[in-house]
Design an enzyme around this catalytic site. Sequence first.
Site, PDB file in Angstrom:
ATOM      1  N   HIS A 119       0.808  -1.224   0.000  1.00  0.00           N
ATOM      2  CA  HIS A 119       0.000   0.000   0.000  1.00  0.00           C
ATOM      3  C   HIS A 119       0.840   1.273   0.000  1.00  0.00           C
ATOM      4  O   HIS A 119       0.327   2.339   0.288  1.00  0.00           O
ATOM      5  CB  HIS A 119      -0.948  -0.015   1.212  1.00  0.00           C
ATOM      6  CG  HIS A 119      -1.946  -1.139   1.147  1.00  0.00           C
ATOM      7  ND1 HIS A 119      -2.583  -1.653   2.250  1.00  0.00           N
ATOM      8  CD2 HIS A 119      -2.404  -1.856   0.100  1.00  0.00           C
ATOM      9  CE1 HIS A 119      -3.396  -2.636   1.875  1.00  0.00           C
ATOM     10  NE2 HIS A 119      -3.299  -2.781   0.580  1.00  0.00           N
ATOM     11  N   SER A 192      -2.491  -9.067  11.016  1.00  0.00           N
ATOM     12  CA  SER A 192      -3.432  -8.650   9.968  1.00  0.00           C
ATOM     13  C   SER A 192      -4.766  -9.338  10.169  1.00  0.00           C
ATOM     14  O   SER A 192      -4.818 -10.543  10.432  1.00  0.00           O
ATOM     15  CB  SER A 192      -2.892  -8.984   8.574  1.00  0.00           C
ATOM     16  OG  SER A 192      -3.875  -8.664   7.609  1.00  0.00           O
ATOM     17  N   SER A 193      -5.843  -8.557  10.007  1.00  0.00           N
ATOM     18  CA  SER A 193      -7.178  -9.151  10.142  1.00  0.00           C
ATOM     19  C   SER A 193      -7.523 -10.008   8.921  1.00  0.00           C
ATOM     20  O   SER A 193      -8.502 -10.739   8.937  1.00  0.00           O
ATOM     21  CB  SER A 193      -8.224  -8.052  10.327  1.00  0.00           C
ATOM     22  OG  SER A 193      -8.171  -7.147   9.244  1.00  0.00           O
TER      23      SER A 193
HETATM   24  P1  NAD Z   1      -6.378  -4.319  10.514  1.00  0.00           P
HETATM   25  O1  NAD Z   1      -6.504  -3.090  11.329  1.00  0.00           O
HETATM   26  O2  NAD Z   1      -7.521  -4.751   9.679  1.00  0.00           O
HETATM   27  O3  NAD Z   1      -6.040  -5.588  11.455  1.00  0.00           O
HETATM   28  C1  NAD Z   1      -5.029  -5.554  12.401  1.00  0.00           C
HETATM   29  C2  NAD Z   1      -5.059  -6.855  13.179  1.00  0.00           C
HETATM   30  O4  NAD Z   1      -3.970  -6.830  14.081  1.00  0.00           O
HETATM   31  C3  NAD Z   1      -6.332  -7.062  14.002  1.00  0.00           C
HETATM   32  O5  NAD Z   1      -6.940  -8.290  13.617  1.00  0.00           O
HETATM   33  C4  NAD Z   1      -5.828  -7.143  15.453  1.00  0.00           C
HETATM   34  O6  NAD Z   1      -6.433  -8.199  16.158  1.00  0.00           O
HETATM   35  C5  NAD Z   1      -4.360  -7.446  15.273  1.00  0.00           C
HETATM   36  N1  NAD Z   1      -3.492  -6.917  16.327  1.00  0.00           N
HETATM   37  C6  NAD Z   1      -3.570  -5.710  16.959  1.00  0.00           C
HETATM   38  N2  NAD Z   1      -2.551  -5.569  17.814  1.00  0.00           N
HETATM   39  C7  NAD Z   1      -1.800  -6.711  17.725  1.00  0.00           C
HETATM   40  C8  NAD Z   1      -0.614  -7.144  18.357  1.00  0.00           C
HETATM   41  N3  NAD Z   1       0.032  -6.398  19.257  1.00  0.00           N
HETATM   42  N4  NAD Z   1      -0.114  -8.359  18.009  1.00  0.00           N
HETATM   43  C9  NAD Z   1      -0.758  -9.142  17.100  1.00  0.00           C
HETATM   44  N5  NAD Z   1      -1.892  -8.768  16.472  1.00  0.00           N
HETATM   45  C10 NAD Z   1      -2.403  -7.559  16.773  1.00  0.00           C
HETATM   46  O7  NAD Z   1      -5.074  -4.152   9.674  1.00  0.00           O
HETATM   47  P2  NAD Z   1      -4.623  -4.749   8.282  1.00  0.00           P
HETATM   48  O8  NAD Z   1      -5.002  -6.188   8.189  1.00  0.00           O
HETATM   49  O9  NAD Z   1      -3.210  -4.346   8.122  1.00  0.00           O
HETATM   50  O10 NAD Z   1      -5.493  -3.976   7.198  1.00  0.00           O
HETATM   51  C11 NAD Z   1      -5.759  -2.625   7.357  1.00  0.00           C
HETATM   52  C12 NAD Z   1      -5.267  -1.676   6.298  1.00  0.00           C
HETATM   53  O11 NAD Z   1      -4.903  -0.495   6.983  1.00  0.00           O
HETATM   54  C13 NAD Z   1      -4.071  -2.034   5.534  1.00  0.00           C
HETATM   55  O12 NAD Z   1      -4.449  -1.817   4.241  1.00  0.00           O
HETATM   56  C14 NAD Z   1      -2.960  -1.034   5.900  1.00  0.00           C
HETATM   57  O13 NAD Z   1      -2.433  -0.436   4.754  1.00  0.00           O
HETATM   58  C15 NAD Z   1      -3.622   0.017   6.646  1.00  0.00           C
HETATM   59  N6  NAD Z   1      -3.005   0.439   7.932  1.00  0.00           N
HETATM   60  C16 NAD Z   1      -1.653   0.625   8.060  1.00  0.00           C
HETATM   61  C17 NAD Z   1      -1.110   1.012   9.292  1.00  0.00           C
HETATM   62  C18 NAD Z   1       0.375   1.163   9.422  1.00  0.00           C
HETATM   63  O14 NAD Z   1       1.037   1.452   8.464  1.00  0.00           O
HETATM   64  N7  NAD Z   1       0.924   0.952  10.624  1.00  0.00           N
HETATM   65  C19 NAD Z   1      -1.940   1.225  10.385  1.00  0.00           C
HETATM   66  C20 NAD Z   1      -3.317   1.056  10.219  1.00  0.00           C
HETATM   67  C21 NAD Z   1      -3.829   0.649   8.990  1.00  0.00           C
END
Ligand code: NAD
Length: 249
Positions: A119, A192-193
């Site tokens: 992304h 990742s969800s």
């Molecule tokens: P998501 O928010 O859908 O899922 C995140 C998952 O991580 C959740 O299922 C949660 O249960 C799990 N989680 C949270 N804390 C955790 C931990 N400490 N250890 C293990 N698991 C943990 O995120 P996604 O699947 O990456 O999809 C969301 C979209 O949002 C992506 O497209 C991404 O580009 C974007 N995004 C990026 C960032 C970043 O760059 N840090 C932050 C938020 C969203």
Amino acid sequence: MVSLDSLAHDLAQSGTIAAFSGAGISSESGIPTYRGAGGLWTKYDPNLYANINHFNRDPSYYWNFFKDVRYPILKKAKPNRAHFALAELESMGKLKSVITQNIDGLHQEAGSSRVIELHGNTRVMVCTDCFHEYSIDEAYVFLEKEIPPLCPDCRGILRPDVIFFGETLKPQVLDDAYREAGSCDFLIVVGSSLVVTPAADIPVMAKRGGAKLAILNIDPTPLDDIADYVISEPAGDILSEILDLVKKS
Ligand code: NAD
Ligand code: ZN
């Protein structure tokens, strides 16, 4: 609780390991996830703040959000133990690549050298007219003067080098990700969800290619059933433990 020893043993036996990370790996760095409790999209409507059609209509929503929310979070965020563990697995010659949905650049900051960013990267800002690139700090200086911030060379509007909702992933990047996933012996999914496609297809590609699959995520995912290992504990703890065990085996 699955046996971490057996997971570490399988990792140690694997010739090529790849990792696939999502927002959860960066939550221990202070970057909120998007979905779920406390997620960014529970407070900010992605149709206003992360959609390309809305950005084209009125980029000030994104840029105010960046100024007040995104920038302060990114400036403070440092890689955590999970990012460092993956970087160390790479330096041991075990991990070949990290495929990530994240746009925060923390894998590279931790020392991972082969990172496939599905992304894009929100630390890079691009002029929509002349395509000159600026750092987030440069963009921040521009946006203190005017919102949206403008390119000093051509007065074009700046945008982050990320894929907004309503845009398609870059085919070359997606091909690279599929190739890495389809050819590895072991894929570690972290934080990742697994609900967003096409990114959620990556673990399926790995399984089809004959790889073992571990899903490390504190909440259940729709792909848990096809995984060889499912561990629902915080990524920093679990990847540090796995790293120690791989070093010993
Ligand atoms: P998501 O928010 O859908 O899922 C995140 C998952 O991580 C959740 O299922 C949660 O249960 C799990 N989680 C949270 N804390 C955790 C931990 N400490 N250890 C293990 N698991 C943990 O995120 P996604 O699947 O990456 O999809 C969301 C979209 O949002 C992506 O497209 C991404 O580009 C974007 N995004 C990026 C960032 C970043 O760059 N840090 C932050 C938020 C969203
Ligand atoms: Zn320009």
